[in-house]
Structures are given as C-alpha cells and as structure tokens.
Design a protein around this motif. Sequence first.
Motif, PDB file in Angstrom:
ATOM      1  N   ASN A  37       1.934   2.036  -6.954  1.00 50.92           N
ATOM      2  CA  ASN A  37       2.758   0.840  -6.789  1.00 50.92           C
ATOM      3  C   ASN A  37       2.940   0.143  -8.130  1.00 50.92           C
ATOM      4  O   ASN A  37       4.031  -0.317  -8.448  1.00 50.92           O
ATOM      5  N   ASP A  38       1.857   0.051  -8.906  1.00 53.71           N
ATOM      6  CA  ASP A  38       1.907  -0.620 -10.205  1.00 53.71           C
ATOM      7  C   ASP A  38       0.668  -0.233 -11.009  1.00 53.71           C
ATOM      8  O   ASP A  38      -0.356   0.154 -10.444  1.00 53.71           O
ATOM      9  N   TYR A  53      -2.704  -0.336  -8.842  1.00 54.52           N
ATOM     10  CA  TYR A  53      -2.260  -0.745  -7.508  1.00 54.52           C
ATOM     11  C   TYR A  53      -1.661   0.488  -6.849  1.00 54.52           C
ATOM     12  O   TYR A  53      -0.614   0.982  -7.283  1.00 54.52           O
ATOM     13  N   ALA A  55      -0.940   3.055  -3.203  1.00 53.76           N
ATOM     14  CA  ALA A  55      -0.728   3.153  -1.754  1.00 53.76           C
ATOM     15  C   ALA A  55      -1.362   4.443  -1.271  1.00 53.76           C
ATOM     16  O   ALA A  55      -1.192   5.504  -1.884  1.00 53.76           O
ATOM     17  N   THR A  57      -1.076   7.340   0.975  1.00 52.97           N
ATOM     18  CA  THR A  57       0.027   7.971   1.694  1.00 52.97           C
ATOM     19  C   THR A  57      -0.423   9.124   2.568  1.00 52.97           C
ATOM     20  O   THR A  57       0.394   9.741   3.241  1.00 52.97           O
ATOM     21  N   ASN A 129      -2.635  -0.490   0.873  1.00 49.38           N
ATOM     22  CA  ASN A 129      -2.418  -0.706  -0.552  1.00 49.38           C
ATOM     23  C   ASN A 129      -3.734  -1.114  -1.203  1.00 49.38           C
ATOM     24  O   ASN A 129      -4.284  -2.163  -0.882  1.00 49.38           O
TER      25      ASN A 129
END
Length: 139
Positions: A37-38, A53, A55, A57, A129
Amino acid sequence: MTQWQPGMIITADRLNDGPPVITTASGLAAGTDFAINDFRGAKTGKMVVLDMYLARTGADIAQTGGNIVSPEPVCCTVPSGWRPTNGTINGSWDNGSSEGGFVIGTDGVCTLRTASSNISGTTGSGVSNLRLHVSFIQT
C-alpha cells in the motif's frame, strides 16, 4: 554539522545542524500473498526508520498462543542500503485489531513472527492492512 568546541555558545542554528535526512518511497518488494500500500524510509547518519504498509491478499494467517502457525510468512523485502547491517532486528506491526512482532534480517527479508489474534486475509472477514515499523542503527 557543527563540531562542538569548548566555549562555544549554544544557538538554535547549531542545535538544528545535523547530518542530512535521506528518504525513500521505492524499492520495497511484497512477499507472496501481500501487496504494498505504501512504503517510507528515512535515515540520518547511521539511524534508519522504516514504515511499511501492506495488504494481506492471501488466506488468513493463524496464530496459536500468540505465535504465528508455521510457516511464518515473509511479508516483504526492504531495498538494499536500507537493511540492518549487523544481525536480525525486531519490529512491531498492527492492523487496528491485532498486533505483533516481525523480524528483519541483513538480507532485508521481513518475516511476521507473532500476532495477538488471527490476521485476516481474503478467506476471512476481509483483507487486512498491516502497518509495520522498525528503527535501527546501521554499523
């Protein structure tokens, strides 16, 4: 950077004078069943601070008694130049409902080690997250 000498007067400019801060937001590689994400990294001198950061999945990650059920998942790999230079470092993570620890080695691999509860993935209550944070001194 100010080289302090006897008799020097302390001023705001001298106190704020330090090594430059170097930052990055690229080069993080996601582990299997994770997405980025970041990513933010900052270092000044030999001090490094990393915030990842991610996720989840893939499938849920189960824990028993606070330990993640084997195999412990590799969630990401930190870019070269931003890795510990001496040994394995412990970091912390959370996702708003669970928290735990992870390790990062000199190879940059970040592995989740502990969790206070199961970590949701695509098979559970939805994608989780994870926010990972670690700081260390490079030698």
